[in-house]
Design a protein around this motif. Structure first.
Motif, mmCIF file in Angstrom:
data_model
loop_
_atom_site.group_PDB
_atom_site.id
_atom_site.type_symbol
_atom_site.label_atom_id
_atom_site.label_comp_id
_atom_site.label_asym_id
_atom_site.label_seq_id
_atom_site.Cartn_x
_atom_site.Cartn_y
_atom_site.Cartn_z
ATOM 1 N N VAL A 1 -6.206 -4.185 -11.403
ATOM 2 C CA VAL A 1 -4.891 -4.822 -11.331
ATOM 3 C C VAL A 1 -4.902 -5.761 -10.128
ATOM 4 O O VAL A 1 -5.316 -5.370 -9.030
ATOM 5 C CB VAL A 1 -3.760 -3.784 -11.188
ATOM 6 C CG1 VAL A 1 -2.418 -4.489 -10.981
ATOM 7 C CG2 VAL A 1 -3.684 -2.887 -12.420
ATOM 8 N N LEU A 2 -4.443 -6.990 -10.321
ATOM 9 C CA LEU A 2 -4.373 -7.977 -9.242
ATOM 10 C C LEU A 2 -2.917 -8.177 -8.823
ATOM 11 O O LEU A 2 -2.003 -8.090 -9.650
ATOM 12 C CB LEU A 2 -4.944 -9.321 -9.706
ATOM 13 C CG LEU A 2 -6.384 -9.327 -10.213
ATOM 14 C CD1 LEU A 2 -6.779 -10.735 -10.651
ATOM 15 C CD2 LEU A 2 -7.346 -8.822 -9.153
ATOM 16 N N PHE A 3 -2.703 -8.460 -7.520
ATOM 17 C CA PHE A 3 -1.355 -8.776 -7.061
ATOM 18 C C PHE A 3 -1.411 -9.857 -5.999
ATOM 19 O O PHE A 3 -2.447 -10.105 -5.390
ATOM 20 C CB PHE A 3 -0.635 -7.523 -6.523
ATOM 21 C CG PHE A 3 -1.144 -7.033 -5.189
ATOM 22 C CD1 PHE A 3 -0.541 -7.423 -3.999
ATOM 23 C CD2 PHE A 3 -2.230 -6.164 -5.117
ATOM 24 C CE1 PHE A 3 -1.001 -6.964 -2.770
ATOM 25 C CE2 PHE A 3 -2.697 -5.705 -3.887
ATOM 26 C CZ PHE A 3 -2.075 -6.103 -2.708
ATOM 27 N N GLU B 1 7.928 -2.201 -4.320
ATOM 28 C CA GLU B 1 7.958 -2.122 -5.782
ATOM 29 C C GLU B 1 6.710 -2.759 -6.384
ATOM 30 O O GLU B 1 6.187 -2.292 -7.399
ATOM 31 C CB GLU B 1 9.211 -2.814 -6.320
ATOM 32 C CG GLU B 1 9.375 -2.676 -7.823
ATOM 33 C CD GLU B 1 10.561 -3.449 -8.375
ATOM 34 O OE1 GLU B 1 10.731 -3.450 -9.616
ATOM 35 O OE2 GLU B 1 11.305 -4.075 -7.587
ATOM 36 N N MET B 2 6.222 -3.834 -5.748
ATOM 37 C CA MET B 2 4.995 -4.471 -6.223
ATOM 38 C C MET B 2 3.838 -3.468 -6.203
ATOM 39 O O MET B 2 3.037 -3.401 -7.144
ATOM 40 C CB MET B 2 4.663 -5.685 -5.347
ATOM 41 C CG MET B 2 3.443 -6.468 -5.802
ATOM 42 S SD MET B 2 3.197 -8.008 -4.862
ATOM 43 C CE MET B 2 4.381 -9.075 -5.670
ATOM 44 N N GLY B 3 3.758 -2.677 -5.131
ATOM 45 C CA GLY B 3 2.728 -1.644 -5.041
ATOM 46 C C GLY B 3 2.900 -0.580 -6.103
ATOM 47 O O GLY B 3 1.928 -0.150 -6.743
ATOM 48 N N GLN B 4 4.146 -0.153 -6.312
ATOM 49 C CA GLN B 4 4.417 0.860 -7.334
ATOM 50 C C GLN B 4 4.018 0.370 -8.717
ATOM 51 O O GLN B 4 3.391 1.099 -9.497
ATOM 52 C CB GLN B 4 5.898 1.233 -7.331
ATOM 53 C CG GLN B 4 6.347 2.039 -6.120
ATOM 54 C CD GLN B 4 7.813 2.398 -6.213
ATOM 55 O OE1 GLN B 4 8.664 1.539 -6.479
ATOM 56 N NE2 GLN B 4 8.139 3.664 -6.016
ATOM 57 N N LYS B 5 4.394 -0.863 -9.040
ATOM 58 C CA LYS B 5 4.087 -1.426 -10.353
ATOM 59 C C LYS B 5 2.582 -1.596 -10.549
ATOM 60 O O LYS B 5 2.051 -1.370 -11.648
ATOM 61 C CB LYS B 5 4.800 -2.765 -10.547
ATOM 62 C CG LYS B 5 6.312 -2.659 -10.683
ATOM 63 C CD LYS B 5 6.703 -1.876 -11.933
ATOM 64 C CE LYS B 5 8.197 -1.790 -12.108
ATOM 65 N NZ LYS B 5 8.578 -0.938 -13.267
ATOM 66 N N ALA B 6 1.892 -2.008 -9.487
ATOM 67 C CA ALA B 6 0.438 -2.164 -9.573
ATOM 68 C C ALA B 6 -0.220 -0.821 -9.880
ATOM 69 O O ALA B 6 -1.112 -0.727 -10.732
ATOM 70 C CB ALA B 6 -0.104 -2.747 -8.272
ATOM 71 N N ALA B 7 0.237 0.231 -9.179
ATOM 72 C CA ALA B 7 -0.320 1.569 -9.419
ATOM 73 C C ALA B 7 0.028 2.063 -10.816
ATOM 74 O O ALA B 7 -0.802 2.674 -11.500
ATOM 75 C CB ALA B 7 0.209 2.548 -8.367
ATOM 76 N N GLU B 8 1.246 1.784 -11.247
ATOM 77 C CA GLU B 8 1.672 2.196 -12.587
ATOM 78 C C GLU B 8 0.796 1.553 -13.663
ATOM 79 O O GLU B 8 0.342 2.222 -14.603
ATOM 80 C CB GLU B 8 3.134 1.805 -12.803
ATOM 81 C CG GLU B 8 3.684 2.200 -14.162
ATOM 82 C CD GLU B 8 5.126 1.747 -14.369
ATOM 83 O OE1 GLU B 8 5.590 1.827 -15.527
ATOM 84 O OE2 GLU B 8 5.768 1.309 -13.400
ATOM 85 N N CYS C 1 0.830 -1.220 0.000
ATOM 86 C CA CYS C 1 0.000 0.000 0.000
ATOM 87 C C CYS C 1 0.854 1.256 0.000
ATOM 88 O O CYS C 1 0.493 2.258 -0.633
ATOM 89 C CB CYS C 1 -0.950 -0.007 1.201
ATOM 90 S SG CYS C 1 -2.317 -1.178 1.050
ATOM 91 N N ARG C 2 1.999 1.225 0.688
ATOM 92 C CA ARG C 2 2.909 2.381 0.652
ATOM 93 C C ARG C 2 3.400 2.632 -0.765
ATOM 94 O O ARG C 2 3.499 3.774 -1.213
ATOM 95 C CB ARG C 2 4.107 2.149 1.585
ATOM 96 C CG ARG C 2 3.818 2.359 3.044
ATOM 97 C CD ARG C 2 5.060 2.658 3.891
ATOM 98 N NE ARG C 2 6.279 2.040 3.446
ATOM 99 C CZ ARG C 2 7.308 2.703 2.897
ATOM 100 N NH1 ARG C 2 7.261 4.002 2.738
ATOM 101 N NH2 ARG C 2 8.405 2.059 2.533
ATOM 102 N N GLY C 3 3.735 1.543 -1.466
ATOM 103 C CA GLY C 3 4.202 1.682 -2.842
ATOM 104 C C GLY C 3 3.123 2.221 -3.760
ATOM 105 O O GLY C 3 3.379 3.090 -4.603
ATOM 106 N N ILE C 4 1.898 1.725 -3.586
ATOM 107 C CA ILE C 4 0.773 2.213 -4.381
ATOM 108 C C ILE C 4 0.551 3.693 -4.123
ATOM 109 O O ILE C 4 0.401 4.496 -5.053
ATOM 110 C CB ILE C 4 -0.522 1.426 -4.045
ATOM 111 C CG1 ILE C 4 -0.394 -0.039 -4.453
ATOM 112 C CG2 ILE C 4 -1.733 2.055 -4.745
ATOM 113 C CD1 ILE C 4 -1.529 -0.914 -3.944
ATOM 114 N N ASP C 5 0.555 4.059 -2.844
ATOM 115 C CA ASP C 5 0.272 5.447 -2.458
ATOM 116 C C ASP C 5 1.315 6.404 -3.023
ATOM 117 O O ASP C 5 0.971 7.474 -3.538
ATOM 118 C CB ASP C 5 0.222 5.554 -0.936
ATOM 119 C CG ASP C 5 -0.205 6.927 -0.464
ATOM 120 O OD1 ASP C 5 -1.272 7.405 -0.902
ATOM 121 O OD2 ASP C 5 0.516 7.548 0.340
#
Length: 343
Positions: free
Chosen positions: A150-152, A305-312, A84-88
């Motif tokens: 997007v699923l993770f 990074e998983m969160g960042q990629k999901a948001a991207e 969630c931090r990465g997504i945010d």
């Protein structure tokens, strides 16, 4: 005695300035059709009166909320916090906010949360399905209605139209157990989560594959699939597991950082020396393992990074033209083994 303050509306500002509501609305949107001097008066009055824009009303006119819905199975798992931090971070850098909710590991609550998201609160959804999610019809229904998804993490089956961000859980687990074997360990215990969860199934496959590859016996007694979904009960399950063993393990592969730390806590409690008598590897490497004594060897999972990629991936979908078909993307991130004092 308290009082209820009425929310300031556009018509209140318009009345005070003796202009139309439409002019106030355009001024707040910095529409070039409104003179700069009028815009300044409107902004000043809005500030004085404590006006707060109604996001839902704005979304009705624009068709966008600039909010991403994030649905995770539980709040108390460091992995999901880091994702969630990465997504945010990525979302905020691209002018989106996130709305986080938990399914509480329930398929029923997962569907209820998704229905709430669908009702206009969010532009798209990032989701880690629960271990109960065997039927993905509810996800396909949302995708068919045009909702970007997007699923993770715990993806039991590929969902057409939804992008995926994953790691190779089986390979990462194989390498962790092989590392223990190469250090001379032959009675390696496995501690994973609930059997129905795909990531734990894959990590168990990696464990048994590594044992078979090196002709190491698999002792059923040394395998624990925790059924608890609460940390307090997970602690008790792991303690009871080790107290009830007839075979003494010389190493433990734990499928999460949490299980790894609870394992070390239990082993020290029952008088075992780490790593002299029992080596321990966790999975995640999300921080606490570095401050525990001894420090925890981990499979380092790129959760942020998983969160960042999901948001991207989601924001890329949101910016796609409606005239073209979305091309499904699957991103598989790499893991590595970080060796510390517990091995």
């Amino acid at each position: 005695m308290g009082f209820k303050k009425r929310r300031v509306k556009l018509e209140d500002i318009a009345r005070r300035l003796n202009i139309s509501i439409a002019t106030v609305s355009r001024a707040l949107d910095e529409n070039p059709r409104v003179k700069k001097s009028t815009q300044e008066k409107v902004f000043k009055m809005a500030k004085v009166m404590g006006y707060m824009p109604n996001q839902i009303a704005k979304s009705l006119s624009s068709g966008k909320t600039n909010i991403i819905g994030v649905l995770i199975p539980r709040y108390d798992e460091p992995f999901f916090i880091e994702v969630c931090r990465g997504i945010d971070q990525y979302a905020r850098n691209h002018n989106y906010k996130i709305l986080i909710s938990s399914s509480r590991n329930s398929y029923k609550f997962e569907k209820e949360n998704l229905i709430s998201f669908e009702k206009g609160l969010v532009d798209g959804i990032i989701l880690s399905p629960t271990h109960e999610t065997e039927n993905v019809a509810h996800l396909n229904d949302l995708i068919n209605k045009g909702m970007p998804i997007v699923l993770f993490d715990n993806i039991r089956e590929e969902v057409s139209g939804a992008d995926h961000v994953i790691i190779n859980d089986e390979k990462a687990s194989f390498e962790a157990v092989e590392f223990l074997i190469k250090k001379g360990n032959k009675k390696i215990a496995f501690i994973g989560g609930i059997k129905q969860k795909k990531v734990f199934q894959d990590r168990y496959k990696g464990y048994i594959s590594a044992l078979a590859h090196h002709n190491i016996p698999l002792y059923d007694e040394l395998v624990l699939h925790c059924n608890s979904l609460d940390r307090e009960f997970e602690d008790k399950e792991i303690l009871n597991f080790f107290r009830g063993l007839n075979i003494s393990p010389d190493a433990v592969f734990a499928c999460t950082d949490n299980y790894g730390l609870l394992t070390m806590k239990t082993l020290l409690k029952i008088g075992k020396k780490i790593p002299d008598e029992v080596a321990v590897i966790g999975f995640g490497d999300l921080g606490p393992g570095e401050i525990f004594v001894p420090t925890l060897t981990c499979v380092s999972q790129p959760s942020f990074e998983m969160g960042q990629k999901a948001a991207e991936l989601l924001i890329k979908q949101l910016n796609e033209s409606e005239d073209i078909d979305h091309i499904k993307t699957i991103i598989k991130l790499e893991t590595k083994l970080t060796e510390r004092e517990s091995t």
